[in-house]
Design a protein around this motif. Sequence first.
Motif, PDB file in Angstrom:
ATOM      1  N   PHE A  25       0.962  -1.314  -0.114  1.00  0.00           N
ATOM      2  CA  PHE A  25       0.077   0.074   0.059  1.00  0.00           C
ATOM      3  C   PHE A  25       0.821   1.163  -0.022  1.00  0.00           C
ATOM      4  O   PHE A  25       1.975   1.300   0.541  1.00  0.00           O
ATOM      5  CB  PHE A  25      -0.951   0.109   1.150  1.00  0.00           C
ATOM      6  N   PRO A 199     -13.333   2.005  -8.034  1.00  0.00           N
ATOM      7  CA  PRO A 199     -13.045   0.575  -8.099  1.00  0.00           C
ATOM      8  C   PRO A 199     -13.725   0.124  -9.358  1.00  0.00           C
ATOM      9  O   PRO A 199     -13.045  -0.532 -10.159  1.00  0.00           O
ATOM     10  CB  PRO A 199     -13.562   0.146  -6.821  1.00  0.00           C
ATOM     11  N   LEU A 225      -9.455   7.264  -2.121  1.00  0.00           N
ATOM     12  CA  LEU A 225      -9.936   6.402  -0.842  1.00  0.00           C
ATOM     13  C   LEU A 225      -9.698   7.342   0.218  1.00  0.00           C
ATOM     14  O   LEU A 225      -8.644   8.070   0.632  1.00  0.00           O
ATOM     15  CB  LEU A 225      -8.736   5.411  -0.697  1.00  0.00           C
ATOM     16  N   LEU A 266     -14.132   4.745  -2.716  1.00  0.00           N
ATOM     17  CA  LEU A 266     -13.677   4.199  -1.667  1.00  0.00           C
ATOM     18  C   LEU A 266     -13.730   5.108  -0.618  1.00  0.00           C
ATOM     19  O   LEU A 266     -12.524   5.292  -0.028  1.00  0.00           O
ATOM     20  CB  LEU A 266     -12.360   3.759  -2.029  1.00  0.00           C
ATOM     21  N   LEU A 277     -11.966  -3.132  -0.957  1.00  0.00           N
ATOM     22  CA  LEU A 277     -10.688  -3.529  -1.250  1.00  0.00           C
ATOM     23  C   LEU A 277     -10.352  -4.766  -1.487  1.00  0.00           C
ATOM     24  O   LEU A 277      -9.691  -5.382  -2.376  1.00  0.00           O
ATOM     25  CB  LEU A 277      -9.628  -2.609  -0.345  1.00  0.00           C
ATOM     26  N   HIS A 281      -9.286  -6.320  -4.960  1.00  0.00           N
ATOM     27  CA  HIS A 281      -8.106  -7.155  -5.215  1.00  0.00           C
ATOM     28  C   HIS A 281      -8.483  -8.602  -6.166  1.00  0.00           C
ATOM     29  O   HIS A 281      -7.670  -8.941  -6.900  1.00  0.00           O
ATOM     30  CB  HIS A 281      -7.638  -7.432  -4.009  1.00  0.00           C
ATOM     31  N   PHE A 289      -1.535  -0.905  -4.159  1.00  0.00           N
ATOM     32  CA  PHE A 289      -2.650  -0.036  -4.198  1.00  0.00           C
ATOM     33  C   PHE A 289      -2.161   1.405  -3.230  1.00  0.00           C
ATOM     34  O   PHE A 289      -1.856   1.328  -2.329  1.00  0.00           O
ATOM     35  CB  PHE A 289      -3.871  -0.481  -3.429  1.00  0.00           C
ATOM     36  N   HIS A 291      -3.216   5.556  -2.568  1.00  0.00           N
ATOM     37  CA  HIS A 291      -4.355   6.287  -2.676  1.00  0.00           C
ATOM     38  C   HIS A 291      -3.990   7.635  -2.277  1.00  0.00           C
ATOM     39  O   HIS A 291      -2.971   7.989  -1.878  1.00  0.00           O
ATOM     40  CB  HIS A 291      -5.457   6.076  -1.705  1.00  0.00           C
ATOM     41  N   VAL A 318      -7.299  -5.971   4.831  1.00  0.00           N
ATOM     42  CA  VAL A 318      -7.213  -6.421   3.451  1.00  0.00           C
ATOM     43  C   VAL A 318      -6.141  -7.379   3.344  1.00  0.00           C
ATOM     44  O   VAL A 318      -6.224  -8.546   2.586  1.00  0.00           O
ATOM     45  CB  VAL A 318      -6.776  -5.138   2.694  1.00  0.00           C
TER      46      VAL A 318
END
Length: 324
Positions: A25, A199, A225, A266, A277, A281, A289, A291, A318
Amino acid sequence: MEIAQVRHWTWAAGARDGGWVTVEFGVLVDVREEGAGYSAERIEEVMLADRLGFDGAWLSEHHLTPDGMLPSPLVMAGVLAGRTERIRIGTNVLVLPLHHPLRVAEDVAVLDLVSGGRIALGVGQGYAEREFAAFGADRRRRGVLLEDGVRRIREAWSSGDVTPKPRAEIPIYAAGVTAAGLRRAARVGDGVIIYCATPADLVARRKLLDEVVDDPPPLICTGILHVDDDPDRAWADAAPGIAYLEGEIASYGGTEPPPLHRDDYLVGTPEDVAARLIDLHAATQFVHFAHWLRLPTLSHEAAVRSLELVARRVIPAVRAGVSR
């Protein structure tokens, strides 16, 4: 793609679980004019992301914007490298046709050396007519210029004759939007970068990538997000910034911005966003990912609150969800 298969492609070296690379992330660093102390709060926010364990911080490039959006991501990358300890710093994206490839190769190699190997290069072909006009670059040849630029950068790094030699191989990621752009990105990049605000659009872009590329390289998804324990406050805080971004992107393409629907983004509680999420995925198999760390118009306090919630409640959920 199983998680175990992406070990070679990990974007940052720190996200591991039992020896295997987990989903990573990062944050998109939106630097705009803030009056006195240009970017000071953004730097503080990236330092917090570093302490919270985020894997990457991405810097964009735009020119001639009324709000002073960051035009020099490699300069800012050097600043962030000196103020952080472990987070990897990349460009998302450097508009390569506006730059001499050798200059980019040298600057990124220096950044790699002074940062302890924490630099990644994300490139794109660009699209804004006013930027190409300002730099005297041929917009009609932007695809060719991107491919040639990546080739020349790799040659410069491998030869070591015309640039400081990087510590190790520096990953180059390429962004794409259209079918042709995605084919090009997969051809020249170690991974493909896709930005979509929602998304649903990320899933659609992933499907397009799979349609036009056999065995695509790893996918880095970037999007919007924002979380808060109060879902209504989350949307109230995020909506003006989302509208600003959607309007800005539409202006570059000469189109009208889309209407905003809360459920498209998101935005919500940490638990709701984590669940979405996990679904994203499953549909895209992203390996990283990132944001927007701080949407335009969002306060520093709201950005920090969201960042802490993402680190403590979204990311663990996640990673647990996708590893089952």
